[in-house]
Design an enzyme around this catalytic site. Structure first.
Site, PDB file in Angstrom:
ATOM      1  N   HIS A 247      20.965 -30.983  48.193  1.00  0.00           N
ATOM      2  CA  HIS A 247      20.954 -29.521  48.294  1.00  0.00           C
ATOM      3  C   HIS A 247      21.323 -28.885  46.958  1.00  0.00           C
ATOM      4  CE1 HIS A 247      20.730 -30.130  52.645  1.00  0.00           C
ATOM      5  NE2 HIS A 247      21.740 -30.966  52.500  1.00  0.00           N
TER       6      HIS A 247
ATOM      7  N   SER B 280       7.887 -25.100  20.344  1.00  0.00           N
ATOM      8  CA  SER B 280       7.827 -23.679  20.649  1.00  0.00           C
ATOM      9  C   SER B 280       7.336 -22.947  19.414  1.00  0.00           C
ATOM     10  CB  SER B 280       9.215 -23.149  21.052  1.00  0.00           C
ATOM     11  OG  SER B 280       9.247 -21.733  21.056  1.00  0.00           O
TER      12      SER B 280
END
Length: 475
Positions: free
Chosen positions: A188, A314
């Protein structure tokens, strides 16, 4: 060949080099070749029937098989010309299967001319005696459904499964190499009982191995139909009512390496193709799950990436080394699964005995396989560049001592403490807790000193059960 800058699809443009291994199997030229193969083998099978007057010598049979065994670009161009423009005394067919029939007639004439020059003839009556038997009693779908499976089966076996196997092997190798590297698990999205990085990679390797087995089973289950315009053998029976055409079709389809589909309309029901597409989608889901998990491990710095010399991460941030291989794999496999789902649903439906909507859809099978191939290759490339950052993993474990709470309450339960779970919950749930807090709890417990020592020895990095040994379950 279309310039990659002019390609409508990235499969034949940007990714052309990556999808090239599939061209031999699922290109339009490959479909033509397999149609020729079906037509030639069918012609030879007819010649083997005592009922037909067709007689073909061993030499002629070899020459006929050579028409598909050495099928080349010039042959493919001739088929296309016969379909679109017409050639060699034939009008344009505007029908791709009829163009293959005419192609065979042209090549038969070439063989006769060559044989005459050498003092030999084709069969007993030359091309005039053989040509009427090409496509005898068949409907186009008899040829197409067999040809398509003769393309798709080898494409999956010779190209996709080996590529998927490389991903599986890379995972197995990582699992063995890093079997003992402890790592915080997350359920979770929250800290949970530790595992090892190797064991987590072993899970994926095992899943892929099972998925590959399902794909092989689906390939082995590909089935073909040869029963005429409505699946009743009507034309065959009209010409030769005493021939057992059902047995003939079964033997012929089996000789192509396919199971026989005895009950069909004009089209093969295609449940076998749907099963293959579903099996591929299942394997893709495993790799997609891997892509996303590895992406998160990279994000959490559990995995480091090798920087590729000269590569830009990038356009504005020079420091970045992005997990682009896994992102590319995720995108391509998601596209593949969308296509495979659509194909599996669509090819199994047909209005009444036949409609043509599936014909154009089936031309996109190669594209779906191509997206699979790119996805597998990118996932494998990504795995080759990552390495576990053991220090980060250990720091995370040491900073999350509450994960030993499971072990503490389980040992106390063993000792008969009915409030064990509640004790640990009160101490740790929703709170920051330290190992010192646990040790204070241990001091207040009414347990034997041996049990207290057992509890004090608990350590997050060592609480991995038999995770390392589980790696051995990967074959």
């Amino acid at each position: 060949m279309v310039d990659e800058l002019d390609a409508v699809s990235p499969l034949d443009g940007r990714y052309a080099s990556r999808t090239a291994p599939l061209r031999e199997h699922v290109s339009e030229a490959a479909l033509m070749r397999e149609r020729v193969r079906v037509e030639v083998e069918y012609l030879l099978a007819l010649a083997d029937l005592a009922a037909t007057p067709l007689s073909l010598s061993p030499a002629t049979r070899e020459e006929l098989r050579g028409l598909y065994e050495s099928f080349d670009r010039a042959d493919a161009r001739l088929v296309k010309r016969l379909e679109v423009e017409g050639a060699e005394g034939y009008a344009a067919t505007n029908h791709d299967v009829k163009a293959v029939e005419y192609f065979l007639r042209v090549r038969l004439a070439d063989l006769v001319d060559a044989g005459a020059a050498e003092g030999d003839t084709l069969g007993t009556d030359g091309v005039e005696g053989v040509a009427p038997w090409i496509h005898f009693g068949l409907t186009s779908e008899d040829v197409n459904n067999l040809a398509q499976r003769l393309m798709v089966g080898p494409a999956v076996e010779a190209v996709l499964l080996p590529a998927l196997g490389e991903v599986r092997d890379a995972l197995a190798e990582m699992a063995r190499e890093h079997r003992d590297v402890p790592m915080l698990a997350r359920t979770h999205g929250q800290p949970a009982t530790p595992t090892t990085f190797g064991k987590e990679m072993a899970v994926y390797a095992a899943r892929l191995g099972r998925a590959m087995g399902r794909i092989r089973e689906a390939v082995d289950g590909l089935s073909g139909k040869l029963a005429g315009a409505s699946g009743t053998y009507a034309a065959h029976v009209a010409a030769y009512p005493d021939v057992d055409w059902r047995a003939f079709a079964r033997e012929f389809v089996n000789s192509l390496g396919l199971d026989h589909q005895p009950l069909a309309t004009q089209v093969n029901p295609c449940d076998d193709l749907a099963a293959l597409f579903d099996a591929l989608r299942g394997a893709n889901n495993v790799v997609l799950d891997l892509d996303r998990d590895v992406w998160l491990y990279v994000s959490d710095r559990y995995l480091g990436q090798e920087a590729v010399e000269g590569e830009t991460g990038s356009s504005t941030m020079p420091h970045k080394v992005n997990p682009i291989d896994f992102e590319n794999s995720e995108g391509n496999l998601s596209k593949a699964n969308a296509d495979l789902t659509f194909l599996a649903d669509y090819v199994t439906t047909s209005r009444l005995q036949r409609d043509l909507s599936d014909s154009t859809v089936k031309r996109n099978v190669g594209a779906a396989l191509a997206h699979c191939l790119i996805g597998y290759g990118k996932a494998e490339a990504g795995l080759s560049k990552v390495v576990p950052n053991e220090r980060v993993m250990r720091d995370d474990l040491e900073g999350t001592p509450e994960i030993i709470g499971e072990a503490v309450q389980t040992i106390l339960r063993r000792e008969g403490d009915t409030e064990a779970y509640e004790r640990v919950k009160e101490l740790s749930r929703g709170r920051e807790v330290t190992l010192a807090d646990f040790r204070d709890l241990f001091e207040d417990l009414d347990v034997d000193e041996s049990v207290r020592a057992e509890l004090r020895a608990l350590d997050p990095a060592g609480y991995t059960g038999v995770a390392a040994d589980l790696v051995d379950d990967v074959e």
